[in-house]
Scaffold this motif. Structure first.
Motif, PDB file in Angstrom:
ATOM      1  N   LEU A 637       0.817  -1.210   0.000  1.00  0.00           N
ATOM      2  CA  LEU A 637       0.000   0.000   0.000  1.00  0.00           C
ATOM      3  C   LEU A 637       0.851   1.261   0.000  1.00  0.00           C
ATOM      4  O   LEU A 637       0.485   2.265  -0.605  1.00  0.00           O
ATOM      5  N   THR A 638       1.952   1.212   0.692  1.00  0.00           N
ATOM      6  CA  THR A 638       2.726   2.446   0.894  1.00  0.00           C
ATOM      7  C   THR A 638       4.082   2.413   0.199  1.00  0.00           C
ATOM      8  O   THR A 638       4.732   3.452   0.067  1.00  0.00           O
ATOM      9  N   GLU A 759       7.774   6.272  -1.239  1.00  0.00           N
ATOM     10  CA  GLU A 759       7.231   6.916  -2.429  1.00  0.00           C
ATOM     11  C   GLU A 759       7.845   6.348  -3.711  1.00  0.00           C
ATOM     12  O   GLU A 759       7.145   6.022  -4.659  1.00  0.00           O
ATOM     13  N   LEU A 762       6.710   2.683  -4.218  1.00  0.00           N
ATOM     14  CA  LEU A 762       5.307   2.601  -4.626  1.00  0.00           C
ATOM     15  C   LEU A 762       5.157   2.989  -6.102  1.00  0.00           C
ATOM     16  O   LEU A 762       4.452   2.336  -6.865  1.00  0.00           O
ATOM     17  N   ARG A 763       5.863   4.021  -6.513  1.00  0.00           N
ATOM     18  CA  ARG A 763       5.760   4.432  -7.925  1.00  0.00           C
ATOM     19  C   ARG A 763       6.257   3.326  -8.847  1.00  0.00           C
ATOM     20  O   ARG A 763       5.675   3.082  -9.908  1.00  0.00           O
TER      21      ARG A 763
ATOM     22  N   PHE C 180       1.555   6.547   9.338  1.00  0.00           N
ATOM     23  CA  PHE C 180       2.566   6.053   8.419  1.00  0.00           C
ATOM     24  C   PHE C 180       3.696   7.069   8.394  1.00  0.00           C
ATOM     25  O   PHE C 180       3.475   8.258   8.141  1.00  0.00           O
ATOM     26  N   TYR C 260       2.238  11.921  -3.397  1.00  0.00           N
ATOM     27  CA  TYR C 260       2.352  10.666  -2.642  1.00  0.00           C
ATOM     28  C   TYR C 260       1.317  10.639  -1.524  1.00  0.00           C
ATOM     29  O   TYR C 260       0.648   9.636  -1.293  1.00  0.00           O
ATOM     30  N   MET C 263      -1.871   9.723  -2.822  1.00  0.00           N
ATOM     31  CA  MET C 263      -1.935   8.287  -3.100  1.00  0.00           C
ATOM     32  C   MET C 263      -2.175   7.505  -1.813  1.00  0.00           C
ATOM     33  O   MET C 263      -2.878   6.488  -1.804  1.00  0.00           O
ATOM     34  N   LEU C 264      -1.564   7.974  -0.750  1.00  0.00           N
ATOM     35  CA  LEU C 264      -1.645   7.203   0.502  1.00  0.00           C
ATOM     36  C   LEU C 264      -3.027   7.253   1.146  1.00  0.00           C
ATOM     37  O   LEU C 264      -3.445   6.289   1.793  1.00  0.00           O
ATOM     38  N   ARG C 267      -5.426   4.486   0.227  1.00  0.00           N
ATOM     39  CA  ARG C 267      -4.793   3.196   0.523  1.00  0.00           C
ATOM     40  C   ARG C 267      -4.793   2.939   2.021  1.00  0.00           C
ATOM     41  O   ARG C 267      -5.109   1.838   2.474  1.00  0.00           O
ATOM     42  N   LEU C 268      -4.426   3.981   2.780  1.00  0.00           N
ATOM     43  CA  LEU C 268      -4.379   3.784   4.226  1.00  0.00           C
ATOM     44  C   LEU C 268      -5.778   3.748   4.825  1.00  0.00           C
ATOM     45  O   LEU C 268      -5.995   3.131   5.871  1.00  0.00           O
ATOM     46  N   ARG C 271      -6.820   0.226   4.995  1.00  0.00           N
ATOM     47  CA  ARG C 271      -6.116  -0.506   6.056  1.00  0.00           C
ATOM     48  C   ARG C 271      -6.640  -0.095   7.432  1.00  0.00           C
ATOM     49  O   ARG C 271      -6.871  -0.948   8.292  1.00  0.00           O
TER      50      ARG C 271
END
Ligand SMILES: Cc1cc2nc3c(=O)[nH]c(=O)nc-3n(C[C@H](O)[C@H](O)[C@H](O)COP(=O)(O)OP(=O)(O)OC[C@H]3O[C@@H](n4cnc5c(N)ncnc54)[C@H](O)[C@@H]3O)c2cc1C
Lengths: 774, 156, 282
Positions: A637-638, A759, A762-763, C180, C260, C263-264, C267-268, C271
């Motif tokens: 996920l990260t 980052e 993930l990319r 995170f 980023y 994006m997180l 996604r988080l 979770r």
């Protein structure tokens, strides 16, 4: 290189994990570091940093600062001798002269009665600048129209601090014979040392003689003495350097730090001056590891013979060359890796940019090139459908084979390291990928490692006291890695005396014999070598006297544990060192003492075999080998990477102190982990974005593998004490590629730029998904 | 209420009468006024742990603590951990396990570990790592540090 | 700089009123760090640590009052912070690193209003209200409206926060905090605080707050509503995530790019929701 007889150590002190004698004072807080020193009348020094990355200095006005009560001196370049310093290229003024070349570059220095007053004075200094266009990227700095940092020194591009070319075989023709070719561009960051103790110096001037005494946190008393003398244009004999405890260094304290400017303030004020950097001043004004961009192409035949490699390296040395050209040497010299690749073309540039200078840091150019090389070799294995260890074994150099440039590998133990790593990490089973935690992917990767241990000059003096105890003096600085302990063990083992009867002197340029520096994986190796040589001379003197005292020929004598000379085969017949020493002092011969000195021989370059350009010699070293393995879990996920477990297998030749060696390996591994995953100085328009320990994160106790298994192999060889080889830097060198190879094993993501932050990983993962990969 | 404040600092069981400016940190006063230099300065912003001291038995960062706030509190620094010539078990374990390298982090680690063991006499390796979350060590990779502290609790 | 240690809230207020450049000192973790770096230089510090009521924790029928001077460590150890309220406990126990948790306080975290910190977001998720004392008496303000911008609260000059009320919330609710970060001791790159009520597999109530993704804790009603009534399937979570991302204005900084962070967030979110549901089952 001469091959020396390898005497076995006497007694059991060599190879024992004896606790370091300074450990007690460190856990009780009694250890004295430079900033703990205070002398009457002491002033505090601070530096004013440049606000611009590149600018001409038009004028200064220090009158307001000088008028502030409590301020004793305000210096600019106008107050200093017009001298530039630098290990290779003399390009650095103590305070910016004429122009500034990076944000934070010291422009003025203040000494005042307390730190607060000194800092207030900084705010009152007026400097007028004319801003110049800056350049921040090494490749961009080589363009013909790029802003130029320094006056040209020769015909090449003025921003090139060095340019190296090494060619072997026929690289152009070889590609056609390759079945598989991998080509990528790799990038590595400006990692910073983050020694926990910021740089600090206390300078005192004797009012009668004008002699300067420096107490300072450094890796080298003698280089500090030389550089300070040069910068202030005074004879070296007028400078004395003493080294209190050093709170870590890792290469960051190899060249001068703030010693010369603190000495200048002491001279200007006639008073003692202490300058201890804040963390942020340390991070913005000192140095980092060289960031690098490496274009690399490697080709192999279908059966896994690596045939050809082409490499173009750009090392970003920042505003000043510092140790950059040396770093570029090592980077180029290791560009072929520890492999037998017949066709090689290496080109390396070390380039000025308007950023913090880059210099020495554990590994010295080698971590950068290992990252590119070991990731690429792993990709090659993948493309060939071969096991990565198998491919390396097939191409690894063995004893007697030639390094790039033609020097022979004298103890080619990479095979042994690789095989042991495969065994201890349970490689075959783990390559099958254990089921990861949900949302995670697991993989294991490895890197082969080669490095040199050695470099430059050292000396040692050994003396037997009247009571038989022993004084050893070397000038080497223990930066915390435990070299004092290991070297004392070497001397104790060479003479057979217990450690309790041996005194190991701390460096003092007035009395210690010369040592170049604690760095380059050299101290135990090189200084250990001269200690064993001096001990050997002392043994000869002891035997000569014992022979007279015992009425036996020298050939029948032996050293016995506890500091005795005895007659072989006659346990009852012996004479103590004390008795011999008394005899020598009062009856015949004079004091028992000996000195030894050594300069590591220069590069062996075979110009028949290799086309060589621009490689400036700094003395060769002895090749040492290791293999490193990491098992990782990647968060889908990260992109966050966790290293679960690690193995680091090193041929150390001979173990002197296993606990100290393991501590070095584990510590080096974790610095390598930081390099691989989180550590990176970041700039925006020349300004450092993270000059704090909050912004620049080093690994903490929760961020490291739960087990780092260090495995010490003993293949004694070479001139080190009892066959010992160095280990200090080696343990960092292969970590980043091992981790990135594990990431690729886990996810398929091909990491070409470190740190592999969440980052970036993930990319890469997402890019693969959209390509339908994995 | 004045620019300088008189206070009595209870340091390692002894009272120290001091007059300090209120903006001065405990770290600064310990090092410069009391000359107890075992407490180290590494970052001045709470990110390295080298300046850790115990206040009423709890680890805090002396670089982020104003000295004037310490009236009536019991401060333990690394100098107060040992009893006489006897090392504290934590100190002994760190020495014996070869956990000490440059030593600059050690004062903070000794105090953090002491506080942990007083609360939890047999911590697991994971609990030790959690407790060490504020203490950066740049030399050891933490392995031997954790090992040394865990060894005191008799847990694997 | 001047310094005082009032023993009552009223004394404290009087001191704040009497000095233009007075500032409260709570745990000091952030304020002293800023003073060390020369970024602030208050003329007067009013230390709150001798005011007993500011360290009180009191339980009422509908929730818990936490004094402004409660440390993160104290909050993390408070067993009465259960159910929905556990989001605050969960955040206080995870944030920063142990020594900071031993020093820094609840009130300091709210009043600092640092967008990178976690407790403000957790408090918003818990629908907490702060009690503000000022020259005109005391008032209750939702933490969500107290936080008006990065490093800015709606506190007026001369006011201070005395305590924070954490409502008990719906029976069966669970609170959870997920952070995170680059390394464990770092500020979070993104954090998620949430309170969730499940009825079997169906979400009855959700309150999701994202930290480090804008000047103030990010809370989007529509995102909460998108989850309510669903079985929190992938598509529901993704859609709620999208709503949050649309409203987010994250920073580009050394911990990660704004992109980023965007994006997180979704996604988080997935979770955090599934972790919270695991808690609900135990
Ligand atoms: C090194 C470090 C790392 C950190 N990491 C994290 C992290 O990972 N996650 C996280 O969530 N947080 C983190 N924090 C922040 C921490 O949790 C607190 O939010 C912060 O330190 C403020 O709390 P304090 O008690 O120390 O307040 P102080 O520093 O004393 O005060 C902060 C501000 O609030 C004002 N103030 C304090 N109390 C009151 C009051 N009652 N009424 C009115 N004004 C008041 C002060 O005047 C000051 O302006 C970190 C802090 C530091 C120093």
């Amino acid at each position: 290189m001469s091959s020396h007889p390898k005497p076995e150590p006497v007694g059991d002190v060599v190879g024992a994990s004896v606790p370091k004698p300074d450990a007690r004072e460190k856990v009780t807080g009694r250890a004295v570091y430079t900033d703990d020193l205070r002398v009457p009348g002491m002033l505090h020094g601070v530096l004013l940093g440049s606000p611009h990355a590149h600018a001409r200095i038009l004028s200064y006005d220090t009158s307001l600062a000088k008028a502030l009560p409590g301020v004793r001196a305000v210096l600019t370049a106008e107050d200093l001798p017009p001298v530039d310093i630098g290990a290779v290229i003399k390009d650095q003024p103590l305070l910016a002269r004429g122009k500034v070349r990076y944000v934070g570059e010291p422009v003025a220095a203040v000494a005042a009665v307390d730190p607060t007053t000194a800092r207030r004075a900084l705010e009152l200094i007026r400097v007028q600048y004319e801003v110049l266009p800056p350049v921040f990227d090494a490749e961009a700095a080589l363009r013909p129209d790029a802003p130029v940092l320094h006056a040209p020194r020769g015909p090449g591009h003025p921003n090139a601090a060095s340019h190296i070319r090494l060619i072997e075989g026929e690289p152009d023709g070889a590609w056609a014979k390759c079945d598989v070719i991998i080509e990528d561009v790799y990038e590595t960051p400006a990692q910073q040392h983050i020694y926990l103790e910021p740089c600090s110096t206390l300078a005192e001037v004797d009012p009668d003689t004008g002699r300067i005494t420096l107490h300072t946190s450094t890796q080298t008393a003698f280089r500090v003495q030389a550089i300070t003398a040069e910068a202030l244009a005074v004879p070296m004999s007028r400078i004395r350097v003493l080294v209190p405890r050093v709170g870590g260094a890792f290469g960051g304290k190899v060249e001068s730090t703030n010693q010369p400017i603190t000495a200048a303030l002491a001279l200007a004020t006639g008073a003692p001056v202490k300058m201890t950097f804040s963390r942020t001043d340390d991070m913005t004004m000192m140095r980092s590891r060289h960031g690098a961009r490496i274009h690399m192409r490697t080709g192999a035949t279908r059966d896994g013979r690596i045939l050809a490699r082409q490499v173009r390296i750009y090392f970003d040395t920042g505003a000043y060359a510092d140790d950059g050209p040396f770093v570029a040497n090592i980077g180029s010299y290791f560009a072929r890796g520890p492999y037998r690749i017949p066709h090689v073309d290496v080109e390396c540039w070390c380039v000025y940019t308007n950023k913090l200078r880059a210099g020495a840091f554990r590994g010295f150019g080698n971590p950068q090139i290992h990252f590119a090389s070991e990731v690429q070799v792993d990709r090659l294995a993948e493309a060939l459908g071969m096991d990565p260890i198998e491919l390396r074994l097939r191409n690894a150099l063995e004893t007697g084979e030639k390094w790039l440039g033609g020097a022979p590998v004298e103890s080619g133990t990479l095979h042994a390291c690789l095989e042991r790593a495969r065994e201890v990490s349970d490689w075959q089973r783990r390559r099958q990928r254990a089921p990861p935690a949900p949302g995670k992917r697991r993989g294991i990767g490895m890197a082969a490692v080669a490095h040199v241990s050695g470099l430059l000059g050292s000396s040692a003096t050994v003396r037997i006291n009247e009571d038989g105890s022993v004084n050893v003096s070397t000038g080497a600085v223990d930066t915390g890695q435990g070299s004092d302990t290991a070297l004392a063990q070497v001397a104790a083992g060479a003479l057979g005396v217990p450690l309790s009867q041996l005194h190991f002197s701390r460096p003092d340029t007035d009395t210690s014999p010369y040592d170049w520096c604690t760095g380059g994986t050299r101290t135990t190796f090189t200084v250990g070598h001269v200690i064993t040589q001096a001990c050997e001379q002392v043994r000869e003197q002891l035997f000569e006297h014992a022979s007279a005292m015992l009425q036996r020929p020298v050939q029948q004598l032996e050293l016995r544990p506890g500091g005795h000379v005895g007659v072989r085969g006659e346990p009852g017949t012996s004479v103590s060192f004390g008795a011999i020493s008394g005899y020598a002092l009062y009856v015949a011969g004079g004091p028992i003492l000996a000195s030894a000195r050594w300069l590591f021989p220069a590069w062996q370059l075979d110009t028949q075999r290799t086309h060589v350009e621009g490689l400036t010699s700094m003395g060769n070293g002895f090749f040492v080998f290791a293999a490193q393995v990491a098992e990782v879990e990647v968060d889908e996920l990260t992109g966050h990477v966790e290293v679960l477990e690690a193995w680091s297998v090193h041929d150390v030749g001979r173990v002197i102190n296993p606990a100290a060696a393991e501590g070095q390996i584990q510590g080096g591994f974790v610095q390598g982990l930081g390099y691989a995953l989180t550590e990176e100085l970041l700039w925006k328009e020349g300004h450092l974005l993270n000059p704090t320990m909050g912004g620049y994160k080093v690994p903490g106790a929760l961020d490291v593998p739960r087990a780092i298994h260090s495995v010490l192999l003993e293949h004694p060889a070479g001139p080190g004490p009892f066959g010992a080889k160095g280990v200090a830097e080696v343990s960092l060198v292969g970590v980043a590629p091992a981790i990135c190879n594990a990431i690729r094993h886990a996810t398929g993501a091909n990491i070409r730029r470190i740190p592999a932050t969440g980052e970036r990983v993930l990319r890469e993962l997402l890019a693969r998904e959209t390509q339908g990969g994995h | 209420m004045s620019d300088k404040v008189s206070l009595s600092l209870c340091l390692n069981g002894a009272e120290h009468a001091l007059t300090v400016a209120p903006e001065r940190t405990l770290l600064d006063v310990l090092r410069e006024d009391v000359r107890a230099t075992g407490t180290r300065r590494g970052c001045d912003e709470g990110n390295c742990g080298a300046c850790t001291v115990l206040v009423d038995g709890v680890p805090v960062l002396s670089c982020l603590t104003l000295a004037v706030r310490m009236r009536g509190r019991a401060i333990t620094t690394v100098e107060g951990v040992q009893t006489g010539a006897e090392l504290h078990p934590v100190q002994r374990a760190l020495v014996r396990h070869g956990a000490v390298q440059c030593g600059f982090c050690m004062s903070g680690i000794v105090l953090t570990a002491k506080a942990l063991l007083e609360r939890n006499p047999s911590p697991t390796a994971e609990e030790v790592r959690q407790a060490l979350g504020s203490n950066v060590c740049r030399c050891s990779g933490y392995a031997r540090v954790v090992e040394a502290i865990v060894s005191l609790g008799g847990r694997p | 700089m001047r310094y005082a240690e009032p023993e009552t809230v009223e004394e404290g207020l009087a001191l704040l009123a009497a000095h233009d450049d007075a500032r409260c000192l709570a745990g000091g973790a952030s304020l002293v760090a800023m003073m060390n770096a020369g970024r602030v230089a208050p003329g007067m510090l009013v230390s709150l640590h001798r005011i007993p009521e500011l360290s009180d924790i009191t339980e009422t029928g509908d929730g818990l009052w936490l004094g402004a001077m409660c440390t993160h460590r104290g909050v993390a150890a408070e067993p009465r912070l259960r159910g929905a309220m556990a989001v605050v406990r969960s955040a206080a126990g995870q944030l920063a690193h142990p020594a900071i948790r031993n020093m820094a306080t609840l009130g300091g975290s709210v009043c600092l209003a640092d967008p990178h910190t976690e407790l403000p977001a957790a408090l918003v998720a818990a629908s907490a209200r702060a009690e503000v004392a000022g020259p005109g008496g005391r008032r209750l303000v939702p933490v969500e409206s107290l936080l008006v911008d990065g490093f800015r609260t709606s506190l007026q000059r001369g006011e201070l926060v005395t305590r924070v009320f954490i409502p008990r919330g719906t029976d069966g609710a669970v609170g959870h905090h997920l952070r995170f970060s680059r390394v464990s001791s770092d500020y979070p790159t993104v954090s998620l605080s949430l309170v969730l009520v499940m009825d079997g597999d169906t979400c009855r109530q959700a309150r999701v707050v994202v930290g480090a993704s804008g000047p103030v804790p990010l809370h989007v009603d529509a995102a909460d509503q998108r989850l309510v009534g669903t079985r929190l399937e992938e598509a529901d979570v993704a859609e709620a995530g999208r709503l949050l991302v649309r409203a987010a204005t994250p920073l580009d900084d050394v911990r990660g790019s704004a992109e980023y962070r965007r994006m997180l967030i979704p996604r988080l979110l997935g979770r955090a929701l599934s972790q919270a549901r695991e808690h609900a089952h135990v």
